[in-house]
Design a protein around this motif. Sequence first.
Motif, PDB file in Angstrom:
ATOM      1  N   ASN A  64       0.838  -1.207   0.000  1.00 30.96           N
ATOM      2  CA  ASN A  64       0.000   0.000   0.000  1.00 30.96           C
ATOM      3  C   ASN A  64       0.872   1.256   0.000  1.00 30.96           C
ATOM      4  O   ASN A  64       0.668   2.183  -0.795  1.00 30.96           O
ATOM      5  CB  ASN A  64      -0.890   0.034   1.250  1.00 30.96           C
ATOM      6  N   ALA A  65       1.838   1.289   0.933  1.00 37.69           N
ATOM      7  CA  ALA A  65       2.679   2.478   1.090  1.00 37.69           C
ATOM      8  C   ALA A  65       3.554   2.714  -0.137  1.00 37.69           C
ATOM      9  O   ALA A  65       3.793   3.864  -0.528  1.00 37.69           O
ATOM     10  CB  ALA A  65       3.556   2.335   2.341  1.00 37.69           C
ATOM     11  N   LYS A  66       4.022   1.623  -0.753  1.00 41.42           N
ATOM     12  CA  LYS A  66       4.913   1.748  -1.910  1.00 41.42           C
ATOM     13  C   LYS A  66       4.204   2.441  -3.067  1.00 41.42           C
ATOM     14  O   LYS A  66       4.807   3.240  -3.796  1.00 41.42           O
ATOM     15  CB  LYS A  66       5.372   0.361  -2.341  1.00 41.42           C
ATOM     16  N   VAL A  67       2.901   2.177  -3.239  1.00 44.75           N
ATOM     17  CA  VAL A  67       2.138   2.844  -4.294  1.00 44.75           C
ATOM     18  C   VAL A  67       2.189   4.355  -4.101  1.00 44.75           C
ATOM     19  O   VAL A  67       2.401   5.120  -5.049  1.00 44.75           O
ATOM     20  CB  VAL A  67       0.671   2.356  -4.300  1.00 44.75           C
ATOM     21  N   LEU A  68       2.024   4.802  -2.849  1.00 44.82           N
ATOM     22  CA  LEU A  68       2.032   6.240  -2.561  1.00 44.82           C
ATOM     23  C   LEU A  68       3.436   6.824  -2.632  1.00 44.82           C
ATOM     24  O   LEU A  68       3.632   7.943  -3.127  1.00 44.82           O
ATOM     25  CB  LEU A  68       1.424   6.494  -1.185  1.00 44.82           C
ATOM     26  N   ALA A  69       4.420   6.069  -2.135  1.00 49.38           N
ATOM     27  CA  ALA A  69       5.800   6.568  -2.142  1.00 49.38           C
ATOM     28  C   ALA A  69       6.307   6.736  -3.572  1.00 49.38           C
ATOM     29  O   ALA A  69       6.994   7.716  -3.886  1.00 49.38           O
ATOM     30  CB  ALA A  69       6.699   5.609  -1.367  1.00 49.38           C
ATOM     31  N   ASP A  70       5.963   5.805  -4.434  1.00 49.68           N
ATOM     32  CA  ASP A  70       6.419   5.881  -5.821  1.00 49.68           C
ATOM     33  C   ASP A  70       5.873   7.102  -6.549  1.00 49.68           C
ATOM     34  O   ASP A  70       6.444   7.545  -7.550  1.00 49.68           O
ATOM     35  CB  ASP A  70       6.014   4.614  -6.581  1.00 49.68           C
ATOM     36  N   ARG A  71       4.781   7.645  -6.041  1.00 43.69           N
ATOM     37  CA  ARG A  71       4.174   8.823  -6.655  1.00 43.69           C
ATOM     38  C   ARG A  71       4.477  10.102  -5.888  1.00 43.69           C
ATOM     39  O   ARG A  71       3.906  11.146  -6.155  1.00 43.69           O
ATOM     40  CB  ARG A  71       2.660   8.609  -6.795  1.00 43.69           C
ATOM     41  N   GLY A  72       5.353  10.011  -4.886  1.00 43.24           N
ATOM     42  CA  GLY A  72       5.800  11.195  -4.163  1.00 43.24           C
ATOM     43  C   GLY A  72       4.851  11.694  -3.103  1.00 43.24           C
ATOM     44  O   GLY A  72       4.990  12.822  -2.625  1.00 43.24           O
ATOM     45  N   GLY A  73       3.899  10.862  -2.671  1.00 44.17           N
ATOM     46  CA  GLY A  73       2.901  11.324  -1.714  1.00 44.17           C
ATOM     47  C   GLY A  73       3.283  11.167  -0.262  1.00 44.17           C
ATOM     48  O   GLY A  73       2.765  11.887   0.598  1.00 44.17           O
ATOM     49  N   ILE A  74       4.205  10.242   0.026  1.00 40.36           N
ATOM     50  CA  ILE A  74       4.562   9.979   1.422  1.00 40.36           C
ATOM     51  C   ILE A  74       6.050   9.671   1.528  1.00 40.36           C
ATOM     52  O   ILE A  74       6.714   9.406   0.540  1.00 40.36           O
ATOM     53  CB  ILE A  74       3.736   8.813   2.013  1.00 40.36           C
ATOM     54  N   GLU A  75       6.544   9.707   2.763  1.00 38.22           N
ATOM     55  CA  GLU A  75       7.871   9.185   3.064  1.00 38.22           C
ATOM     56  C   GLU A  75       7.674   7.781   3.632  1.00 38.22           C
ATOM     57  O   GLU A  75       6.894   7.582   4.572  1.00 38.22           O
ATOM     58  CB  GLU A  75       8.584  10.071   4.090  1.00 38.22           C
ATOM     59  N   LEU A  76       8.345   6.802   3.062  1.00 39.87           N
ATOM     60  CA  LEU A  76       8.216   5.412   3.484  1.00 39.87           C
ATOM     61  C   LEU A  76       9.384   5.038   4.381  1.00 39.87           C
ATOM     62  O   LEU A  76      10.554   5.213   4.007  1.00 39.87           O
ATOM     63  CB  LEU A  76       8.178   4.506   2.255  1.00 39.87           C
ATOM     64  N   ALA A  77       9.070   4.546   5.581  1.00 37.26           N
ATOM     65  CA  ALA A  77      10.105   4.118   6.526  1.00 37.26           C
ATOM     66  C   ALA A  77       9.780   2.708   6.988  1.00 37.26           C
ATOM     67  O   ALA A  77       8.688   2.469   7.521  1.00 37.26           O
ATOM     68  CB  ALA A  77      10.162   5.063   7.721  1.00 37.26           C
TER      69      ALA A  77
END
Length: 371
Positions: free
Chosen positions: A305-318
């Motif tokens: 889920n998070a990777k979809v958003l991170a790949d589009r620049g929406g979140i920082e993934l940790a």
Amino acid sequence: MRVIFTCGGSAGHVNPALAVAQVFEARHPGCEIQFIGADQGMEQRLVAQAGYPIRTVKVSTFERAWSLKVLRHNVSSVFKLPVGQHEAAAILKEFKPDLVVGTGGYASYPAVHAAARRRIPTAIHESNAYPGLTTRALANQVDLVMVGFPEAAVYYKDAKKVAVTGTPVRGEFFSLDREQARLELGLTDSQPLVISFWGSQGAGHMSERTVDFVERWASEGRRFHYIHAAGRDYEDMTAELSKRGVAVSKEEIRPYIDDMPVVMAAADLVICRAGASTIGELMALGKPAILVPSPFVAANHQYKNAKVLADRGGIELAEEKDCTGYGLYQTALRLLADGGRRAAMGRALKGLAAPDAALDIYENLISLLKK
């Protein structure tokens, strides 16, 4: 019209059902809505708070690890299946639904399965980028599969019909803008607000790291407003903070954030897990976030889920294995100091949002009924 929604296990399964139920009520005054959940599930509290009736059936989880204890648990779960299906069938016979909708979690299996066998129109909705076991098990039985992420559609190649709808967000999340929400929380200065939460069940190691985060925040002069929901780790967290000499108010560290729509609207940065319901809310509101996916969920779906958003620049993934309280604190400070970055994150998230998801799901369900 009579509609059954069945869901459970987490807010990510329950909240989408509540959002769609609200649309049915608005479009069909007088329609009857019944929820079905697990006999010991958190959905009982969430559904009751929303004002809907809920009945329960016996269900149990299936664990994916290998050990004698897990084997015994899974064997017990197998024996509970017929009990839950019998209870669900009794509810169907009494309520006589025109439609049964499952939104995930083990609690949704018995009712949707029983309804499909009786040729009652059935549909399921999957909020996660990687489908859960329940929706995959039901996909070939139901009349309609709906998914929140386009990436999830490929897992349902044999379904009768798949519709990409997005994940619905309850209407309460759109009732206030940031300034109104801040006033409601009593924030009258210019300091930004950071909120964090790991889920109602707490998060073990992440709660320990949050204690380090709060200690750093307090020792450096509280450079932003902060609210954290500790879940069942509340007593341990507050005791440890007190032991370290860190004074926090009951508004700053809470067991739960019961006014989440207000708090989320007021926030400038969110730190949390990557459950589908939360992601839907972040996208709908365009709230920049640091997401730390739980590594303990099925098929690592929160990371996906998070990777979809991170790949589009929406979140920082940790990733949790790389997280420290100090590291999260430093990342928060960096993002708070970079308004341009946060604005870009917000735009990226809103670009992924499906603001009409609840209506889209409703229209798909009505089309199903007309057929």
